[in-house]
Every structure is written in structure tokens, then in C-alpha cells.
Design a protein around this motif. Structure first.
Motif, mmCIF file in Angstrom:
data_model
loop_
_atom_site.group_PDB
_atom_site.id
_atom_site.type_symbol
_atom_site.label_atom_id
_atom_site.label_comp_id
_atom_site.label_asym_id
_atom_site.label_seq_id
_atom_site.Cartn_x
_atom_site.Cartn_y
_atom_site.Cartn_z
ATOM 1 N N ARG A 95 1.988 10.557 -2.507
ATOM 2 C CA ARG A 95 2.418 11.331 -1.337
ATOM 3 C C ARG A 95 3.506 12.320 -1.715
ATOM 4 N NH1 ARG A 95 1.952 6.109 2.600
ATOM 5 N NH2 ARG A 95 -0.119 6.582 3.395
ATOM 6 N N LYS A 133 -2.574 -5.494 0.570
ATOM 7 C CA LYS A 133 -2.063 -4.132 0.843
ATOM 8 C C LYS A 133 -1.082 -4.093 2.018
ATOM 9 C CE LYS A 133 -5.720 -2.310 3.749
ATOM 10 N NZ LYS A 133 -6.589 -1.177 3.982
ATOM 11 N N PHE A 156 0.844 -1.202 0.000
ATOM 12 C CA PHE A 156 0.000 0.000 0.000
ATOM 13 C C PHE A 156 0.880 1.254 0.000
ATOM 14 C CE2 PHE A 156 -2.275 3.471 1.848
ATOM 15 C CZ PHE A 156 -3.554 3.367 1.336
ATOM 16 N N ASP A 157 1.842 1.294 0.921
ATOM 17 C CA ASP A 157 2.687 2.496 1.033
ATOM 18 C C ASP A 157 3.603 2.661 -0.183
ATOM 19 O OD1 ASP A 157 1.626 3.398 3.409
ATOM 20 O OD2 ASP A 157 2.966 2.177 4.635
ATOM 21 N N HIS A 182 -6.376 2.299 -3.241
ATOM 22 C CA HIS A 182 -7.317 1.164 -3.247
ATOM 23 C C HIS A 182 -7.829 0.891 -4.660
ATOM 24 C CE1 HIS A 182 -7.922 1.701 1.272
ATOM 25 N NE2 HIS A 182 -7.390 0.503 1.068
ATOM 26 N N ALA A 209 1.451 4.141 -2.754
ATOM 27 C CA ALA A 209 1.061 5.507 -2.358
ATOM 28 C C ALA A 209 2.205 6.507 -2.500
ATOM 29 C CB ALA A 209 0.564 5.497 -0.921
ATOM 30 N N LYS A 214 -5.506 7.376 -0.125
ATOM 31 C CA LYS A 214 -6.067 6.058 0.219
ATOM 32 C C LYS A 214 -7.054 5.582 -0.843
ATOM 33 C CE LYS A 214 -5.415 6.009 5.170
ATOM 34 N NZ LYS A 214 -5.940 6.452 6.439
ATOM 35 N N ASN A 215 -7.946 6.477 -1.225
ATOM 36 C CA ASN A 215 -8.953 6.099 -2.238
ATOM 37 C C ASN A 215 -8.288 5.679 -3.536
ATOM 38 O OD1 ASN A 215 -11.013 6.624 -0.507
ATOM 39 N ND2 ASN A 215 -11.373 8.708 -1.249
ATOM 40 N N GLU A 231 -4.228 12.703 2.431
ATOM 41 C CA GLU A 231 -4.184 11.292 2.815
ATOM 42 C C GLU A 231 -5.465 10.540 2.443
ATOM 43 O OE1 GLU A 231 -1.704 8.336 3.824
ATOM 44 O OE2 GLU A 231 -1.214 10.430 3.471
ATOM 45 N N ASN A 232 -6.614 11.172 2.580
ATOM 46 C CA ASN A 232 -7.846 10.425 2.232
ATOM 47 C C ASN A 232 -7.939 10.188 0.727
ATOM 48 O OD1 ASN A 232 -8.242 13.124 1.801
ATOM 49 N ND2 ASN A 232 -10.362 13.171 2.496
#
Lengths: 282, 216
Positions: free
Chosen positions: B105, B131, B97-98, B119, B101, B115-116, B111-112
Motif C-alpha cells: 500500500r 489473515k 493481512f493489513d 494472499h 499489505a 489483496k492477491n 487494492e485488488n
């Protein structure tokens, strides 16, 4: 990257390598402990020295047979020195009464006349109570008409001044040594951290990470860990101070500003060392 | 969008790694850069992302020129480009996941939203159940899918895929190639560097051939 994320990353990094970080904080705490102890000794020694210097007075003994007019003239001459704060006259009779108070009425019994001389007690202004100044003013008073002898505790004042200079020098040396040890400990530690993350940093740079994205978490880690080291060093010193067997009202602990300065100074040093170390590797 | 104008790259005194390379790529174009080992494909991709500096000539990407670009603008240029490497280049300390991301980032995403989006792309590449996994726990095919997800998560203008199927079995390779085409259909330009290209299977795709640092 957002600042909130970078701060989170810095804290996450500290917990991720908590064992190594704990060792680092322990090493830094021992360095700060040495510095704090020495600062504490210096501070208390300074208080004692200041107190002793505050009590330092010049005793000016006058010739027997000096006339009241000469005494007035002499007093106004001495009072006229810019270094002098106040001059108190002690007559022969007052000197004798004082001696009898201290040593008993028998001490002067049997003597035909009072052998004690009249004198001035000369106090210097607070900022002038240094050995070279007291010595110079004493010499000048010694040369005035009507003065038989001048005393001011030459030897102990000289020793006090010398001891104080030595302590200040040692303080500086300790300060420099602790600064160097913090720089070396933090920079080497961050260097190891950076080396272990070389590939990650390389990938981040390839993906467009900025200078801040790479440096800020490591800079914050260096600052936080050094601050914690400083804080722990101070807590240990405070604990030791509380357990110190000799209790006295004249003993004081480091002031809030000094403690704050020590921790903030440690944080700045830690952050600077981190940047220095990253700059050499990234 | 991408222009290479008489680009030459030399390393020390050796013969040039790239010599007199010129071509243009438009927005949303799919181009395959093909050629044998040592043809200069990877060097060319490194010049586009400014990992290496051009010896002579000029590269212009989205109005940023290799001649005038400032050091602090290079991260901004790289954020407009997605990269896929033969060795995946995932960060082993970060979970999948990270890793995915990361580009979002770096771009400063909230952040929200990060995340979306993560995913979303994880679902697209079929890694939504993994993840929390770390790169070391994934197969080569899964790693490359994660790398693909990372490369497109931030909707780059250009995707540079350097031998993305090199360490993969046939099934995973086909998956990745299909993926590149899907990404391209969504509007991202793709420059796919590979030595295993079969023009008969992709006769509608523009191909640039390289050999010994030159276009042929």
C-alpha cells in the motif's frame, strides 16, 4: 499510499476510537455553540441598530418670521451638503395639524397664535448615519441664518454607537477565545492520538511511508472532527433559537454563508491544529 | 547494487561505531554479516536504510548515494528494501493481512492487486488461515513469518534481515533461514546480520565478519 486508502484510514481511525472522538466533538460543539450564540446576538443587534439609525433624522427648527425666500435659500444650502439625502419642509400650520392629530384638537385651543415653529426634517445618506457625522452636520446647520434650534437625539445615538463598539469588541474576544480553544482541543487530542501511534508511525516510516502517508489521515481526522463539532454547535444553536420564547419578524438566524463559514473555518482550524501537533511529534 | 565505500559512523565523541567499512553486493547475492554483539551490524543496516547518517564515506544503493540523496527520496529508497527485525516490528493495531499489505500500500498498489499478492505470500509462509488475526494472537514464530511476508510482498531489490532468528526456537529459526534462502532464489539480494552463524553448515554462502565496528 493511494489517496482513497488514506481517506478510508482516516474514517476508520475515527470509528476505531469513537468514544474519545465523541468527547472531542462534544467539546468542540460547546465552543462553537458559544461563538454561534454570540454571533446570533450580534447579528440581530446589528439589524436593530441599523433600523434605528435608519430612522435617525435631524430636526431643524426655524426662527419665527423667516421669509419664504430665506426658507428656499436655507433648504438649498442644507440640500447641498454631500451627507444629506433629502430635506422635507414642515410649515407652522403642518406642525400644528400634526400635533392635533397626535394629541387631539383641544391641545392648541385657547392659544392666540400657533406657537409651533416651521422646520426641516433632514435625512442623511445611509452610509453617513453615524453619530460623529450626524453631530457635525447638525452643528453646521445650527450656524446657518434663520435656524433657531437643531435636534437629533444626540444621547441615544451616542449610546447606540458605544454599545455597538462594545459588542464588536466582545465578538472579537469570543472569536479569538473560541479559535484558541479549538486549536488547543484539537492539537492536544491529535497529540494523544499520535503518541498512541508513535510505534506504528515509526514502522511505517521505516517501510518507506511518505510525509503524506503519515500526515494525511491525521489531518483529515482533525478536519472531519472539527467540522462535526462546528455542525453540532450550529444545530444546537438552531434548536435553541427555535425554542426561544420571543418571536419577532425582525429576529433572524445566521445566514447560510455564515454557517458555512463557521463550519469551514472550524475544519481549517482543526486541520491546521492537527498538522501543528504532528509536526511537533513526528 | 549496494556499495559501501570507506564508511565511518560516529555517535558523539565515543569511538566510532563503524570504521572504514567497504564492500560490494551484487543483485541477487546472499551475504551473511556476522560478528558478536556491539560489532556494528545493526548500525550498518540502519545506514543502508538511511535511518542513520554516514559520518564519512559513502553508501550507494541502486544509484542513490548517501552523499546526494534528498530527504524526500529516502522513502523511495526504503521501498526498494525489505526489512526483518529481531522484534518483528508488526503494527499491533493492524491485523496480519493489513500488516503484510502495508509495504504494497505504501508503494501505491491498487487494492485488488494488493489483496492477491498478500494472499499469495500468506499462503507461502503458512499464515493463510490467520489473515484476520492480530499480532498479539500469534506465536513468535508466526510473527516472524508474518514479518518475512511483509518484507518480501513488494518484491524488494534487497532484503535486510537483522537477527531474524533471535527470539525464535530452533524449529522456527530453521524455517526462517530456509525462507531467506527461498527468497534469495527468487532474485532478491539478502543481507543477513547474525551472531549465530555456522560457516560449516553454509560453506557456499559469502560471509562478511565484523568486530568492534570494523571488517575482519
Amino acid at each position: 499510499m493511494r489517496d482513497s486508502y488514506l481517506i478510508k484510514q482516516a474514517i476508520y481511525g475515527i470509528f476505531q476510537r469513537w468514544k474519545a472522538n465523541l468527547t472531542l466533538v462534544g467539546c468542540l460543539a460547546s465552543s462553537f455553540l458559544v461563538l454561534a450564540i454570540f454571533l446570533l446576538i450580534t447579528l440581530n443587534l446589528q439589524n436593530i441598530t441599523e433600523k434605528l439609525k435608519g430612522e435617525a433624522q435631524i430636526e431643524v427648527y426655524l426662527l419665527d418670521g423667516i421669509t419664504p425666500e430665506q426658507i428656499v435659500l436655507l433648504r438649498s444650502t442644507i440640500q447641498g451638503y454631500p451627507e444629506v439625502e433629502k430635506v422635507i419642509f414642515k410649515s407652522k400650520e403642518e406642525a400644528a395639524t400634526q400635533m392635533e392629530d397626535y394629541l387631539g384638537k383641544e391641545i392648541l385651543k385657547g392659544l392666540d397664535s400657533n406657537p409651533l415653529p416651521a422646520s426641516f426634517q433632514v435625512s442623511l445618506r445611509e452610509e453617513q448615519r453615524k453619530f460623529p457625522i450626524i453631530s457635525r452636520v447638525s452643528s453646521e446647520i445650527q450656524n446657518l441664518d434663520g435656524v433657531e434650534e437643531v435636534e437629533f437625539g444626540r444621547e441615544w445615538l451616542s449610546k447606540l454607537d458605544n454599545a455597538w463598539s462594545v459588542f464588536l469588541t466582545v465578538d472579537w474576544i469570543f472569536g479569538i477565545l473560541v479559535t484558541l480553544s479549538v486549536v488547543l482541543i484539537v492539537s492536544n487530542f491529535i497529540r494523544v492520538t499520535v503518541l498512541s501511534q508513535t510505534e506504528s508511525i515509526r514502522v511505517m516510516k521505516l517501510l518507506g511511508a511518505s510525509w503524506k502517508d503519515i500526515h494525511l489521515p491525521l489531518l483529515l481526522q482533525g478536519m472531519i472532527l472539527s467540522g462535526l463539532g462546528g455542525l453540532l454547535g450550529l444545530l444546537l444553536t438552531r434548536g435553541g433559537y427555535a425554542l426561544f420564547p420571543i418571536k419577532s419578524a425582525s429576529l433572524t438566524f445566521l445566514s447560510f454563508h455564515m454557517m458555512l463559514g463557521l463550519v469551514l473555518g472550524g475544519m481549517i482550524l482543526g486541520g491546521g491544529s492537527s498538522l501543528w501537533s504532528i509536526k511537533k511529534l513526528v | 547494487m549496494l556499495d559501501l565505500i570507506e564508511v565511518t559512523k560516529r555517535f558523539d565523541e565515543t569511538p566510532p561505531a563503524l570504521e572504514d567499512i567497504s564492500f560490494h553486493m551484487g543483485r541477487g547475492e546472499f551475504v551473511v554479516l556476522t560478528g558478536p554483539n556491539q560489532a556494528g551490524k545493526t548500525t550498518l543496516l540502519k545506514l543502508i536504510t538511511m535511518e542513520e547518517t554516514v559520518t564519512s564515506g559513502e553508501i550507494i544503493f541502486d544509484q542513490l548515494s548517501s552523499r546526494t540523496i534528498k530527504k524526500k527520496q529516502i522513502p523511495l529508497l526504503r521501498r526498494k528494501i525489505g526489512r526483518i527485525y529481531p522484534d518483528f516490528r508488526l503494527i499491533n493495531d493492524l491485523n496480519i493481512f493489513d500488516n503484510i499489505a502495508l509495504c504494497l500500500r505504501i508503494g501505491g498498489g491498487k487494492e485488488n492487486k494488493v489483496k492477491n499478492r498478500v494472499h499469495q505470500v500468506m499462503e507461502k509462509v503458512g499464515l493463510s488461515g490467520k489473515k484476520g488475526w492480530f499480532p498479539g494472537q500469534l506465536s513468535a514464530g508466526e510473527k516472524q513469518r508474518a514479518a518475512c511476508a511483509r518484507a518480501i510482498a513488494h518484491d524488494p531489490l534487497l532484503l535486510l534481515a537483522d537477527e531474524p532468528t533471535l527470539n525464535l526456537d530452533e524449529k522456527s529459526s530453521d524455517e526462517v533461514l530456509r525462507w531467506l534462502q527461498q527468497i534469495n532464489l527468487l532474485g532478491t539480494a539478502v543481507l543477513h546480520a547474525t551472531r549465530d552463524f555456522h560457516p560449516d553448515q553454509h560453506n557456499h554462502i559469502r560471509t562478511i565478519k565484523m568486530e568492534k565496528g570494523r571488517l575482519i
